[in-house]
Scaffold this active site. Structure first.
Site, PDB file in Angstrom:
ATOM      1  N   GLN A  11       0.811  -1.218   0.000  1.00 44.25           N
ATOM      2  CA  GLN A  11       0.000   0.000   0.000  1.00 44.25           C
ATOM      3  C   GLN A  11       0.847   1.272   0.000  1.00 44.25           C
ATOM      4  OE1 GLN A  11      -4.016  -0.378   2.266  1.00 44.25           O
ATOM      5  NE2 GLN A  11      -2.521  -1.391   3.562  1.00 44.25           N
ATOM      6  N   ASP A  37      15.481  -9.900  -2.181  1.00 42.81           N
ATOM      7  CA  ASP A  37      15.249 -10.482  -0.850  1.00 42.81           C
ATOM      8  C   ASP A  37      16.103  -9.705   0.143  1.00 42.81           C
ATOM      9  OD1 ASP A  37      14.965 -11.935   1.449  1.00 42.81           O
ATOM     10  OD2 ASP A  37      15.793 -13.805   0.648  1.00 42.81           O
ATOM     11  N   ALA A  61       8.016  -5.557   4.733  1.00 40.66           N
ATOM     12  CA  ALA A  61       7.851  -6.007   6.122  1.00 40.66           C
ATOM     13  C   ALA A  61       6.904  -7.191   6.165  1.00 40.66           C
ATOM     14  CB  ALA A  61       7.294  -4.883   6.988  1.00 40.66           C
ATOM     15  N   THR A 102       6.148   1.028  13.358  1.00 45.65           N
ATOM     16  CA  THR A 102       4.766   0.792  13.782  1.00 45.65           C
ATOM     17  C   THR A 102       4.484   1.222  15.217  1.00 45.65           C
ATOM     18  OG1 THR A 102       3.193  -1.019  14.210  1.00 45.65           O
ATOM     19  CG2 THR A 102       5.501  -1.559  14.423  1.00 45.65           C
ATOM     20  N   TYR A 126       5.706  -9.253  16.427  1.00 46.78           N
ATOM     21  CA  TYR A 126       5.706  -8.212  15.389  1.00 46.78           C
ATOM     22  C   TYR A 126       6.324  -6.916  15.930  1.00 46.78           C
ATOM     23  CZ  TYR A 126       3.957  -4.655  12.170  1.00 46.78           C
ATOM     24  OH  TYR A 126       3.870  -3.593  11.299  1.00 46.78           O
ATOM     25  N   TRP A 151      -2.597   1.815  11.702  1.00 50.47           N
ATOM     26  CA  TRP A 151      -3.930   1.685  11.097  1.00 50.47           C
ATOM     27  C   TRP A 151      -3.941   2.188   9.652  1.00 50.47           C
ATOM     28  CZ3 TRP A 151      -8.610   2.525  14.870  1.00 50.47           C
ATOM     29  CH2 TRP A 151      -8.383   1.842  16.061  1.00 50.47           C
TER      30      TRP A 151
END
Length: 277
Positions: A11, A37, A61, A102, A126, A151
């Protein structure tokens, strides 16, 4: 300027590519996992030295939060070792690196908006692997931008599209109402990353849209904008137990942006309206 975007089919990668294509002075190198990779150190060194980008933006990720709990080695390889390899390779040629991180680096147990100066305390694999990715990037390349978001939705699979699809086959939906965060458009995140790079404003930054809501609130607003009549009912996290614990309160404050470059993100309601319309 030559910019390498890893995870370019995700995205954020897609949105960054769209916005950078408007800038005539930018040459883009777009890679997916089949092209590069990032967990393979020799492959990364070879690719980076051959293409010599000025900036690497790492959007690659393993973001499947529950999968990280069982595929631990893979999570560390992609979320920690991959960024390390990119940071070292970038540093060797004098390039900058953007590492996307994140809200999961925080526990989410404190009912206050979190700044870049607050204590980090990840509760999930994570979150732990993404935090290690941050640390390794900082240690191996001084020209770094670490951008934490939450989000996220954009061009690809996301919560917004999932809820709309579910509404097509359900007259009633239960949605979690005890987790708070800030829905964030890839448009706003990409704009901010591009501005940070243009200003050479190195460091750790939070970048989410403004405001806060629960997943229930977010779903209600999505359906209101789309004119969807499916009934949305609030429920607790306990009713949707998952392998990885979700943060109860992961509202990030873009404090470093406020203090330096300036916060150019929009209220989440405005961003989701534009996305859906």
């Amino acid at each position: 300027m030559k910019i390498l975007i890893t995870g370019a089919n995700g995205q954020l990668g897609r949105e960054l590519a769209n916005q950078y294509k408007e800038k005539k002075t930018i040459e883009l190198i777009l890679t997916r996992r089949s092209d590069l990779d990032i967990s393979n150190i020799n492959e990364v060194y070879s690719f980076v030295n051959r293409n010599k980008p000025d900036v690497i933006i790492n959007c690659a990720a393993l973001t499947a939060v529950d999968k990280c709990e069982t595929e631990i080695d893979m999570a560390y390889k992609i979320n920690a070792i991959g960024p390390k390899n990119l940071a070292i390779a970038a540093n060797e040629i004098g390039a900058e690196i953007v590492q996307v991180s994140t809200d999961y680096v925080f526990s989410g147990n404190i009912d206050k908006s979190l700044t870049e100066f607050d204590k980090i305390d990840p509760l999930t694999i994570y979150g732990k692997t993404k935090l290690e990715g941050e640390i390794l990037v900082r240690n191996h390349n001084p020209k770094h931008y670490i951008v934490r978001t939450a989000w996220l939705y954009g061009d690809g699979n996301n919560f917004v599209k999932t809820m709309i699809k579910l509404s097509e086959t359900n007259t009633t939906l239960k949605v979690v109402n005890d987790q708070k965060g800030t829905p964030t458009s890839t448009v706003d995140l990409a704009r901010t990353i591009i501005k940070l790079v243009e200003d050479k404003n190195y460091g750790i930054f939070h970048c989410t849209c403004k405001g806060e809501c629960t997943w229930y609130d977010f779903t209600k607003e999505i359906f209101r904008i789309k004119g969807i009549t499916t009934t949305v009912l609030p429920c607790t996290s306990e009713e949707f137990k998952r392998p990885a614990k979700r943060p109860e309160y992961s509202v990030l404050r873009n404090y470093m942006l406020e203090l330096t470059t300036g916060d150019i993100t929009r209220p989440w309601q405005e961003a989701i309206y534009e996305y859906l319309k």
